[in-house]
Each structure stands twice: as C-alpha cells, then as structure tokens.
Design a protein around this motif. Structure first.
Motif, mmCIF file in Angstrom:
data_model
loop_
_atom_site.group_PDB
_atom_site.id
_atom_site.type_symbol
_atom_site.label_atom_id
_atom_site.label_comp_id
_atom_site.label_asym_id
_atom_site.label_seq_id
_atom_site.Cartn_x
_atom_site.Cartn_y
_atom_site.Cartn_z
ATOM 1 N N THR A 77 59.107 32.327 -35.431
ATOM 2 C CA THR A 77 59.499 32.393 -34.030
ATOM 3 C C THR A 77 59.190 33.775 -33.474
ATOM 4 O O THR A 77 59.207 34.771 -34.203
ATOM 5 C CB THR A 77 60.996 32.070 -33.857
ATOM 6 N N LYS A 100 58.421 28.906 -30.876
ATOM 7 C CA LYS A 100 58.617 28.729 -32.318
ATOM 8 C C LYS A 100 58.029 27.399 -32.773
ATOM 9 O O LYS A 100 57.819 26.474 -31.975
ATOM 10 C CB LYS A 100 60.105 28.787 -32.660
ATOM 11 N N ALA A 111 59.838 36.190 -29.705
ATOM 12 C CA ALA A 111 60.514 36.271 -28.412
ATOM 13 C C ALA A 111 60.014 37.492 -27.650
ATOM 14 O O ALA A 111 59.708 38.538 -28.244
ATOM 15 C CB ALA A 111 62.026 36.364 -28.598
ATOM 16 N N ASP A 131 68.561 29.947 -31.399
ATOM 17 C CA ASP A 131 67.940 30.968 -32.239
ATOM 18 C C ASP A 131 68.538 32.343 -31.947
ATOM 19 O O ASP A 131 69.607 32.659 -32.424
ATOM 20 C CB ASP A 131 66.419 30.951 -32.019
ATOM 21 N N ASN A 143 61.324 39.739 -24.269
ATOM 22 C CA ASN A 143 62.420 39.965 -23.333
ATOM 23 C C ASN A 143 61.918 40.726 -22.103
ATOM 24 O O ASN A 143 61.203 41.725 -22.235
ATOM 25 C CB ASN A 143 63.530 40.770 -24.012
ATOM 26 N N SER A 200 64.229 35.997 -20.984
ATOM 27 C CA SER A 200 63.357 36.036 -22.154
ATOM 28 C C SER A 200 62.592 34.728 -22.294
ATOM 29 O O SER A 200 62.972 33.695 -21.715
ATOM 30 C CB SER A 200 64.167 36.311 -23.424
ATOM 31 N N ILE A 235 60.864 32.411 -25.542
ATOM 32 C CA ILE A 235 60.878 32.251 -26.992
ATOM 33 C C ILE A 235 59.965 31.084 -27.370
ATOM 34 O O ILE A 235 60.053 30.007 -26.777
ATOM 35 C CB ILE A 235 62.307 31.976 -27.503
#
Length: 303
Positions: free
Chosen positions: A266, A279, A268, A44, A270, A275, A277
């Motif tokens: 999705t 989804k 995310a 992604d 950081n 990070s 994520i």
C-alpha cells in the motif's frame, strides 16, 4: 499505558494474525452465499487515529476479481467460476467536539454502490445497485502522541436489493451488529502500526431462514511515513467463530465456517486537506470462499 506496553500489544496482535493464518483449522465452508457484509482490507492508515473535530468524506473504490473457489482444505473446487465486482462506497464521518469518557464522540454512515458479475455452474448473472448501508457511533481517544484508539458500534442495515433465486445480490437481506476497536501506534521516526478489530453478529435472512455464523475480522497495516508519503503492507484476516444455522439447525456437519487471510502493498500521499491511498491485496489463505485479488483506491477529504 506506556510506549513499551503499547508496542508489545501491537506486536501481539500482529503475531495473532500470522498465527491464525498458519493454523490448519480443518474443513470449513463460508457463510451464506460465500460472503459477508464486510469485504475486508477496507481500512489501513490511522484507523485508530481520528482527525480533529469536523466533517470528512471517505470514498472507497474497489475492484475484486476471482477465478477460483476454495474448499475446506484450501484446494481449488473443480468448477467453472468467475467473479468480478466494482464497488464505490461513500462514507461521511462526523467527529464532534462533544466529550464522552474523555474522548470525542463520532458518527458515520457508509453507502455502497455495486456492479457485480458472477459465473458459476454454467450460469451467469450481472447486477448493479445499492448495497447494505453501514452506520454507527463511536468514541475516539488520543492517549498520547504515539497511541490512539477508537471504540465504535456499527449496524449494517439490509437496504440492498435481494432475491434468493439469483446467483448474486447487492444486499444480504439480514441485519448485522458490529462492535469495532481501532488501534494506531505511531513512532517519532514515522513507523505506524494500525489494526481494526471487528466482530459481526448476524441476524436471520428472512427470505431463506438462514443465519450466518458470527465472524471475527481484522484489517492490519504496518507502514513507514516519509514526508507526505507512506509505504507499507496492508491486509485482512477473517475467521467465522460460530456455526451457520438454517431454521435453527446447524447448516452442515462442520457448521459452514469460513476463513480468509490477505496481504499486499500500500502507498499513501497526504495533502493539505486529505489523502489518497492505493493498495493491492492477494488472498493467501482461503477456506470455502472465493479466492480474490483486490485493488483499492481510497480518497479522504476534510471539509
């Protein structure tokens, strides 16, 4: 390549994905066992924008559920079918400071562990084990602050357990060669477009004499970054480009070609060294494959 030409390229790729999803390709069946080496939608954010040289851990956690098999017209096959997969795949990524063609040379390896349950035709089976290992080499370029891309060549190694008499297997019992092009475009306002284009060239399954056809695959992402957060849409498109063969004969009148298109939200977050994520993806177009819903949780950490 200037920013306008880059943006036009990314828009063309996005349009290609949408057009492919709308084309009535006709009757089709999936490759052997209705699956392949790549589940789709794995990657992604920043798929073409590699970090500075160093060692990185990427952990993919996936839950997949299905209660429908689709035929060549996209209609539900009238059979009692259930599929549940739990997958955790660990990827080690090493980006070196060595230069080739003015890009950074990189290596990676992915080792998946799977728990699988399937029920079909009045039979059911559960299996747990290591899947096939993916490994490869690539080159990463940062052409400017907006445009980044990666070229790589991966190999999928059939180390996962396989028994042709079983309903489901952690391994697929054949090698695949996998060229990859990852592209990321970032604007000053935080908009991102990322695309991972792949092609799978599959060898013969020695246990069955079956050779799944070659496959084009694309993960895609359109997202907006806001501070440490990013929000967007992510999905996957797969189209089998050549016929399956068994003992060097076309497997069926239509070559058993498969197709799939998915889409979902999705998000995310950081942090300093990596990070997280999350989804969810729904299959919107499926031809003679299991129609899946997938949840992904991805963790990235820089050592």
């Amino acid at each position: 390549m200037d920013a306008k030409r880059t943006l036009l390229l990314l828009c063309a790729l996005a349009a290609f994905a949408i057009i492919c999803a709308a084309i009535p390709w006709g009757a089709a069946r999936a490759s052997e066992g209705g699956g392949n080496h790549y589940p789709g939608g794995n990657d992604d954010f920043n798929v073409g924008n590699m970090p500075p040289p160093g060692l990185f851990l990427v952990n993919y956690f996936n839950l997949t559920d299905s209660s429908a098999l689709k035929d060549g017209s996209g209609h539900k096959v009238p059979v009692d079918f259930k599929l549940h997969l739990v997958v955790d795949a660990v990827r080690l990524l090493w980006i070196t400071d060595k230069k080739l063609l003015n890009g950074n040379v990189m290596f990676h390896v992915v080792v998946p562990v799977l728990n699988q349950y399937v029920k079909a035709g009045g039979k059911s089976q559960t299996k747990t084990g290591f899947g096939d290992v993916q490994t490869g080499i690539g080159i990463a370029w940062h052409l400017n602050k907006h445009f980044h891309h990666v070229l790589a060549l991966d190999t999928l190694v059939p180390v996962g357990a396989y028994d042709k008499k079983d309903l489901i297997n952690p391994g697929r019992n054949y090698w695949s060669l996998n060229p990859i092009w990852g592209i990321t475009y970032l604007t000053d306002s935080g908009f991102e477009g990322s695309f991972k284009l792949q092609y799978f060239i599959n060898e013969v399954n020695s246990a069955t004499g079956y050779q799944s056809g070659e496959e084009f695959s694309m993960d895609y992402l359109l997202a907006q970054h806001v501070g440490d957060w990013a929000f967007g849409a992510n999905g996957h498109y797969l189209y089998q480009t050549t016929d399956d063969k068994k003992r060097n004969e076309t497997a069926d009148f239509d070559g058993n070609r498969g197709e799939n298109f998915s889409l979902g939200p999705t998000v995310a977050y950081n942090f300093k060294r990596g990070s997280v994520i999350a989804k969810y993806e729904w299959d919107l177009r499926t031809r003679n494959r299991a129609e899946n819903n997938q949840f992904w949780l991805k963790f990235i950490y820089a050592f």
